[in-house]
Design an enzyme around this catalytic site. Structure first.
Site, PDB file in Angstrom:
ATOM      1  N   SER A   1       4.249   0.820  -2.300  1.00 33.66           N
ATOM      2  CA  SER A   1       3.779   2.187  -1.434  1.00 33.66           C
ATOM      3  C   SER A   1       4.958   2.932  -0.979  1.00 33.66           C
ATOM      4  O   SER A   1       5.033   3.896  -0.122  1.00 33.66           O
ATOM      5  CB  SER A   1       2.944   1.753  -0.396  1.00 33.66           C
ATOM      6  OG  SER A   1       3.688   0.782   0.289  1.00 33.66           O
TER       7      SER A   1
ATOM      8  N   SER B   1       4.832  -3.213   4.768  1.00 32.44           N
ATOM      9  CA  SER B   1       4.114  -3.332   3.298  1.00 32.44           C
ATOM     10  C   SER B   1       4.105  -4.764   3.016  1.00 32.44           C
ATOM     11  O   SER B   1       5.317  -5.311   2.784  1.00 32.44           O
ATOM     12  CB  SER B   1       4.980  -2.465   2.328  1.00 32.44           C
ATOM     13  OG  SER B   1       4.718  -2.831   1.039  1.00 32.44           O
TER      14      SER B   1
ATOM     15  N   HIS C   1      -6.572  -0.462  -0.991  1.00 30.97           N
ATOM     16  CA  HIS C   1      -7.249  -1.888  -0.807  1.00 30.97           C
ATOM     17  C   HIS C   1      -8.455  -1.977  -0.099  1.00 30.97           C
ATOM     18  O   HIS C   1      -8.834  -3.324   0.212  1.00 30.97           O
ATOM     19  CB  HIS C   1      -5.888  -2.548  -0.081  1.00 30.97           C
ATOM     20  CG  HIS C   1      -5.391  -1.935   1.155  1.00 30.97           C
ATOM     21  ND1 HIS C   1      -3.785  -2.074   1.301  1.00 30.97           N
ATOM     22  CD2 HIS C   1      -5.978  -1.253   2.155  1.00 30.97           C
ATOM     23  CE1 HIS C   1      -3.690  -1.312   2.484  1.00 30.97           C
ATOM     24  NE2 HIS C   1      -4.811  -0.884   2.912  1.00 30.97           N
TER      25      HIS C   1
ATOM     26  N   CYS D   1       2.441   1.953  -7.367  1.00 27.81           N
ATOM     27  CA  CYS D   1       1.676   1.363  -8.556  1.00 27.81           C
ATOM     28  C   CYS D   1       0.572   2.444  -8.795  1.00 27.81           C
ATOM     29  O   CYS D   1       0.201   3.345  -8.125  1.00 27.81           O
ATOM     30  CB  CYS D   1       1.076   0.172  -8.105  1.00 27.81           C
ATOM     31  SG  CYS D   1      -0.029   0.340  -6.380  1.00 27.81           S
TER      32      CYS D   1
ATOM     33  N   HIS E   1      -4.244  -8.940   6.733  1.00 31.46           N
ATOM     34  CA  HIS E   1      -4.126  -7.825   5.790  1.00 31.46           C
ATOM     35  C   HIS E   1      -5.478  -7.077   5.478  1.00 31.46           C
ATOM     36  O   HIS E   1      -6.305  -7.882   5.206  1.00 31.46           O
ATOM     37  CB  HIS E   1      -3.334  -7.859   4.526  1.00 31.46           C
ATOM     38  CG  HIS E   1      -2.789  -7.150   3.636  1.00 31.46           C
ATOM     39  ND1 HIS E   1      -3.908  -5.871   2.907  1.00 31.46           N
ATOM     40  CD2 HIS E   1      -1.815  -6.446   3.417  1.00 31.46           C
ATOM     41  CE1 HIS E   1      -3.021  -5.235   2.406  1.00 31.46           C
ATOM     42  NE2 HIS E   1      -2.006  -5.261   2.639  1.00 31.46           N
TER      43      HIS E   1
ATOM     44  N   GLU F   1      -6.712  -5.521   2.850  1.00 36.32           N
ATOM     45  CA  GLU F   1      -7.362  -6.030   1.784  1.00 36.32           C
ATOM     46  C   GLU F   1      -8.170  -7.360   1.740  1.00 36.32           C
ATOM     47  O   GLU F   1      -9.230  -7.423   1.491  1.00 36.32           O
ATOM     48  CB  GLU F   1      -6.212  -6.107   0.348  1.00 36.32           C
ATOM     49  CG  GLU F   1      -6.976  -6.448  -0.820  1.00 36.32           C
ATOM     50  CD  GLU F   1      -6.224  -6.771  -1.902  1.00 36.32           C
ATOM     51  OE1 GLU F   1      -4.879  -6.141  -1.923  1.00 36.32           O
ATOM     52  OE2 GLU F   1      -6.513  -7.477  -2.803  1.00 36.32           O
TER      53      GLU F   1
ATOM     54  N   HIS G   1       1.297   2.145   3.299  1.00 37.06           N
ATOM     55  CA  HIS G   1       2.304   1.676   4.235  1.00 37.06           C
ATOM     56  C   HIS G   1       3.699   2.326   4.130  1.00 37.06           C
ATOM     57  O   HIS G   1       4.679   1.639   3.968  1.00 37.06           O
ATOM     58  CB  HIS G   1       2.413   0.044   4.298  1.00 37.06           C
ATOM     59  CG  HIS G   1       1.180  -0.552   4.408  1.00 37.06           C
ATOM     60  ND1 HIS G   1       0.473  -0.361   5.597  1.00 37.06           N
ATOM     61  CD2 HIS G   1       0.391  -1.351   3.814  1.00 37.06           C
ATOM     62  CE1 HIS G   1      -0.544  -1.310   5.763  1.00 37.06           C
ATOM     63  NE2 HIS G   1      -0.793  -1.797   4.560  1.00 37.06           N
TER      64      HIS G   1
ATOM     65  N   ASN H   1       3.575  -5.994  -0.058  1.00 34.52           N
ATOM     66  CA  ASN H   1       4.151  -6.362  -1.298  1.00 34.52           C
ATOM     67  C   ASN H   1       5.656  -6.116  -1.185  1.00 34.52           C
ATOM     68  O   ASN H   1       6.293  -6.752  -1.915  1.00 34.52           O
ATOM     69  CB  ASN H   1       3.455  -5.451  -2.333  1.00 34.52           C
ATOM     70  CG  ASN H   1       3.774  -4.174  -2.337  1.00 34.52           C
ATOM     71  OD1 ASN H   1       4.944  -3.742  -2.780  1.00 34.52           O
ATOM     72  ND2 ASN H   1       3.046  -3.232  -1.702  1.00 34.52           N
TER      73      ASN H   1
HETATM   74  S1  SF4 Z   1      -1.096  -3.119  -5.727  1.00 25.84           S
HETATM   75 FE1  SF4 Z   1      -3.302  -2.965  -5.078  1.00 25.84          FE
HETATM   76  S2  SF4 Z   1      -3.455  -0.739  -5.255  1.00 25.84           S
HETATM   77 FE2  SF4 Z   1      -1.589  -1.231  -6.427  1.00 25.84          FE
HETATM   78  S3  SF4 Z   1      -2.589  -1.631  -8.537  1.00 25.84           S
HETATM   79 FE3  SF4 Z   1      -2.293  -3.664  -7.579  1.00 25.84          FE
HETATM   80  S4  SF4 Z   1      -4.505  -3.913  -6.595  1.00 25.84           S
HETATM   81 FE4  SF4 Z   1      -4.321  -1.718  -7.150  1.00 25.84          FE
END
Ligand code: SF4
Length: 282
Positions: A266, A223, A74, A15, A124, A126, A43, A225
Site C-alpha cells: 500500500s 500495514s 481486503h 499490488c 486485521h 481481512e 494503510h 504486509n
Molecule cells: S495483497 Fe491483498 S489486495 Fe493486494 S493483491 Fe494480494 S490479496 Fe489483493
C-alpha cells in the site's frame, strides 16, 4: 549518484488489488460528489491524503454511510455489507479477487462441516471479513497456538479440518502452521492462499536480505504486509521501516556501501521514489 548503491526489490509497492481499489474510488469520485470508502482504503497516509483531495472521504460506521460507498480491497463481513447496502445510496465492491477467492474456499469448506483455520492476524480487517463471525472459522497467528488445549481438542475432534492463509501472510509462518497442523491432523486440507503479489514481494526481498547488510522497507506502521516484510528481512539482516523519506536516519548507513529497498503493497510510487532519492542524497 550517491555513495550508497541501491538494490531495489524486483517486486515492491502497490499490488494489483490496492491499485484497483484506488482507481475504483477515483473513478467514482470523478462522477459523483459524495464518495466514501468504508474504512481507510489502504494503510498509507500519503495515499489517503491524495484521495481526499480527489473527493474521496472515509466513513467508519455503516450508520454514517451516504452517497456511494466503496468497499476496500481486503473486504468486509456479511453483516457490514448488509448494513452498508441498507444505508448507502450505492455500494461499489473493490474487494480484491484474491481475497474473494480465499473467502470462497472458506465458505465451501465451512458448508461441508469443516473446522477452518485461517493463518493470519485476528484483528486485521481481512481476517475479520474472512472469519465473518463464524465460530468454526478460527484465525491463528502462529503454530504455537495449536498447542492451546481447547483448540487442539477442537482440531482433533472436528469432522474435517481446512487450513488457508490471509492473503498477506508470511510464507514461512504459513508453512510452520501447516507442519504443526499435520502432526495433529495428517488428513487436513491445506490451501496456501497467500496471494501471488505477496509471494513475489517476499521472494524478491529474501533475495536482497540474504546478501545485503541493510534493508529499508517503505510502508506504514499499520500495514500488515509492510510489517511482514520487515520481519522477514530481519531474519537475515538488519532492516528498518520508514513511512517516508523524512524518517531516514543517516546513522543506519554508516560503514555500508549497499542497501536493499522494498515497499509494502500500500505504499505509493512517489513515496518510494522520495525514499530512494533520500538515500542517494546521503
Ligand atoms: S495483497 Fe491483498 S489486495 Fe493486494 S493483491 Fe494480494 S490479496 Fe489483493
Amino acid at each position: 549518484m550517491g555513495r550508497i548503491k541501491i538494490h531495489f526489490a524486483e517486486a515492491a509497492g502497490f499490488c494489483m488489488g490496492v491499485r484497483r481499489a484506488i482507481e475504483t474510488a477515483e473513478a467514482e469520485a470523478a462522477g459523483s460528489d459524495a464518495v466514501f470508502t468504508y474504512g481507510e482504503l489502504i494503510h498509507n497516509q500519503a495515499a489517503l491524503d491524495a484521495l481526499k483531495t480527489k473527493g474521496v472521504g472515509v466513513v467508519h460506521d455503516p450508520a454514517e454511510a451516504a452517497g456511494t460507498i466503496v468497499i476496500r480491497a481486503h473486504g468486509i463481513t456479511t453483516a457490514e455489507r448488509d448494513a452498508l447496502c441498507r444505508q448507502a445510496g450505492r455500494v461499489v465492491d473493490a474487494t480484491c479477487t484474491m481475497v474473494q477467492h480465499i473467502k470462497d474456499e472458506i465458505d465451501a469448506a465451512h458448508a461441508k462441516g469443516a473446522l477452518v483455520l485461517v493463518c493470519g492476524e485476528p484483528e486485521h480487517p481481512e481476517a475479520i471479513g474472512l472469519k465473518d463471525g463464524r465460530e468454526d472459522v478460527v484465525v491463528i497467528r502462529e503454530p504455537l497456538e495449536l498447542r492451546d488445549p481447547e483448540l487442539k481438542k477442537r482440531v482433533e475432534r472436528a469432522e474435517a479440518v481446512t487450513l488457508v492463509a490471509q492473503s498477506t501472510q508470511l510464507i514461512e509462518t504459513f508453512d510452520a502452521v501447516a507442519l504443526a497442523l499435520a502432526e495433529l491432523r495428517p488428513d487436513a486440507a491445506v490451501h496456501n492462499t497467500i496471494c501471488g503479489p505477496t509471494r513475489k514481494r517476499q521472494e524478491a526481498l529474501l533475495t536482497l536480505a540474504q546478501t545485503l547488510p541493510l534493508i529499508v522497507v517503505v510502508g506504514d506502521a499499520h500495514s500488515a504486509n509492510t510489517r511482514h516484510l520487515v520481519e522477514l528481512a530481519r531474519r537475515h539482516t538488519r532492516a528498518e521501516r520508514v513511512s517516508d523519506a523524512s524518517e531516514l536516519d543517516p546513522e543506519w548507513f554508516t560503514g555500508i556501501s549497499e542497501v536493499g529497498v522494498s515497499a509494502g503493497a500500500s505504499t505509493p510510487d512517489e513515496t518510494i521514489q522520495k525514499v530512494v532519492e533520500g538515500i542517494e542524497g546521503l
